[in-house]
Design a protein around this motif. Structure first.
Motif, mmCIF file in Angstrom:
data_model
loop_
_atom_site.group_PDB
_atom_site.id
_atom_site.type_symbol
_atom_site.label_atom_id
_atom_site.label_comp_id
_atom_site.label_asym_id
_atom_site.label_seq_id
_atom_site.Cartn_x
_atom_site.Cartn_y
_atom_site.Cartn_z
ATOM 1 N N VAL A 1 -8.937 -2.492 4.776
ATOM 2 C CA VAL A 1 -8.451 -3.860 4.630
ATOM 3 C C VAL A 1 -8.463 -4.236 3.148
ATOM 4 O O VAL A 1 -9.459 -4.054 2.451
ATOM 5 C CB VAL A 1 -9.342 -4.835 5.424
ATOM 6 N N HIS B 1 -4.141 -8.124 2.495
ATOM 7 C CA HIS B 1 -4.189 -8.256 3.950
ATOM 8 C C HIS B 1 -4.892 -9.548 4.340
ATOM 9 O O HIS B 1 -4.417 -10.298 5.207
ATOM 10 C CB HIS B 1 -4.936 -7.073 4.579
ATOM 11 N N LEU C 1 -3.719 -0.050 11.146
ATOM 12 C CA LEU C 1 -3.776 0.160 9.704
ATOM 13 C C LEU C 1 -3.753 1.629 9.308
ATOM 14 O O LEU C 1 -3.102 2.006 8.334
ATOM 15 C CB LEU C 1 -5.033 -0.509 9.138
ATOM 16 N N SER D 1 3.007 -3.262 3.599
ATOM 17 C CA SER D 1 2.411 -4.596 3.578
ATOM 18 C C SER D 1 2.961 -5.412 4.752
ATOM 19 O O SER D 1 3.890 -4.989 5.444
ATOM 20 C CB SER D 1 2.726 -5.299 2.253
#
Length: 462
Positions: free
Chosen positions: A290, A294, A381, A408
């Protein structure tokens, strides 16, 4: 570690002696072994060797940023000698009690994919080995055996975004996002430990393992277990979902057990005050990469959609936190809470006020959400995240946040996905699908049957 511990507990409950070997900090994370199991389940710690560049005290992937994970594997490779000594002592003790906590020579060593240095130790002492995969079986099928990879080499990220040719039926076993494909492609290249993750797996599978045990079951991943047994020429055995028995479900009403941890009490009180199914819980796991970007886009997306939320937030890479004024604005509107300390996830998911789960789609989190029939806002992710949901027989249980080509995502995409799950009629249909899937996967008797069948394999193949 939690799935390994749950498997250990289930084997111990059946009367089998289990020694759980880890490092000191990781062993402490496991908590206290229940007294009823202490006669059969012991935890042994081996000190993790120091490695240049590895942060002091780091012992798990949750302790390091993604770029340090290779160093962590290098440190774990340094456990080969102390582990060999541990096993030698146990074997020398015969049927007497070894000082290590082994009651006698082990029948099996059940290990993770990364400990490719264990097989010579097991071979020296004539101990059978099984690899326990905590990933979706779809991930193991996607990696495939070494000979298939040599016959069908994958050299570009795009190669990982299509179904492998060794899967002979139509499936969704492929990565859909380029950033995920780039991650899995890196797993086939040597890292800071000097060995690739794929080579660790293949060496274990070829030289050591008589069985491959999966934290999964045929109801969750149809067709894959016969294929895996054929591909790797050894049994691929489901151990079931191995969910921790922290929560009881009685007549569709969820009852959470109490906990002595009071640090989360204010958040639970806040949840108690919210309308039923009005809160989305947000958690992206303990090791997903992360970033500050984010966090910012997630926060601003939540503000845009305006739903109630409870966010279990880890400090992201770079240390940057929430946008200026975010917490005060949502607090003033009594609309959300951000928790930066430990959050008892099962208790939160079980709460009547929680109506959705924004998740990184880790295998454990998927099962935990299904346990309470919660629809998902999906934000995979890296690693196997995303493959698990795609492998499920009823996949219409959530909405994925739209990604940009550069890996992104934007606040508008977050708001759109959360709105579909928590505000629009589609959320009810997703919750209904999740409830159907819970009925399929939530048969406790069948789940325990998989552990019983695993014991049968262990007895036959040792």
């Amino acid at each position: 570690m939690i799935p390994f511990l749950e498997l250990s507990k289930r084997l111990a409950r059946l009367g089998h002696a289990v020694t759980f070997v880890s490092t000191p900090r990781n062993a402490a994370r496991l908590g206290v072994i229940p007294p009823a199991l202490s006669a059969h389940l012991h935890v042994v710690s081996l000190d993790l060797p120091a490695v240049d560049g590895l942060p002091e005290g780091a012992e798990s992937t949750a302790d390091v940023p993604p770029d340090k994970v290779g160093l962590l594997k290098k440190a774990f490779d340094g456990l080969a000698a102390p582990f060999a000594g541990l096993v030698a002592e146990a074997c020398a003790a015969g049927d007497g009690e070894a000082t290590t906590g082994f009651s006698r020579k082990p029948d099996w060593i059940i290990l993770d994919f990364a400990q490719n240095w264990i097989w010579p130790i097991a071979e020296e002492h004539e101990i059978a080995c099984a690899m326990f995969s905590i990933f979706p079986a779809a991930m193991v099928a996607f990696v495939g055996p070494k000979q298939e990879n040599l016959a069908h080499p994958r050299t570009e990220p795009a190669d990982y975004m299509v179904q492998p040719p060794w899967i002979p039926f139509h499936s969704n076993v492929a990565f859909r996002r380029r950033h995920q494909a780039e991650w899995i492609a890196a797993a086939f290249r040597p890292n800071a430990s000097g060995v690739s993750d794929a080579d660790r797996f293949w060496e274990m599978e070829r030289h050591c393992c008589r069985l491959i045990i999966h934290r999964s079951c045929p109801e969750a991943e149809p067709q894959l277990f016969p294929l895996l047994t054929e591909l790797f020429a050894k049994p691929s055995v489901p151990a079931g979902l191995l969910m921790p028995p922290d929560i009881g479900v009685v007549d569709d009403d969820v009852v959470a057990y109490t906990t002595s941890d009071q640090s989360f009490a204010p958040a639970m009180q806040w949840l108690d005050e919210q309308p039923e199914r009005s809160v989305i819980y947000i958690a992206l796991g303990s090791e997903a990469p992360v970033t500050a970007d984010h966090v910012r886009e997630l926060a601003l997306g939540l503000e845009l959609v305006g739903v109630r939320f409870l966010w279990a937030l880890r400090t992201p890479s770079g240390g940057a936190l929430l946008p200026d004024g975010f917490e005060s604005r949502v607090a003033a509107a009594a609309r959300g809470l951000v928790c930066t300390r430990w959050v008892p996830q099962l208790r939160v998911l079980a709460h009547r006020a929680v109506g959705g789960f924004l998740t990184h789609c880790g295998w454990s989190s998927i099962f935990e959400s299904l346990r309470f029939a919660l629809p998902l806002v999906m934000l995979p992710l890296f690693a196997d995240q995303g493959l698990g949901v795609q492998a499920l027989p009823a996949r219409e249980i959530g909405v994925e946040v739209a990604w940009n080509d550069d890996g992104s995502f934007h606040r508008d995409a977050v708001a759109a996905a959360v709105r579909q799950v928590m505000v629009e009629e589609k959320g009810k249909a997703l919750a209904s699908k999740a409830k159907e899937l819970r009925a399929v996967l939530g048969d406790n008797g069948r789940q325990e049957m998989y552990v019983d069948e695993l014991v049968g394999y262990l007895q036959r193949y040792r």
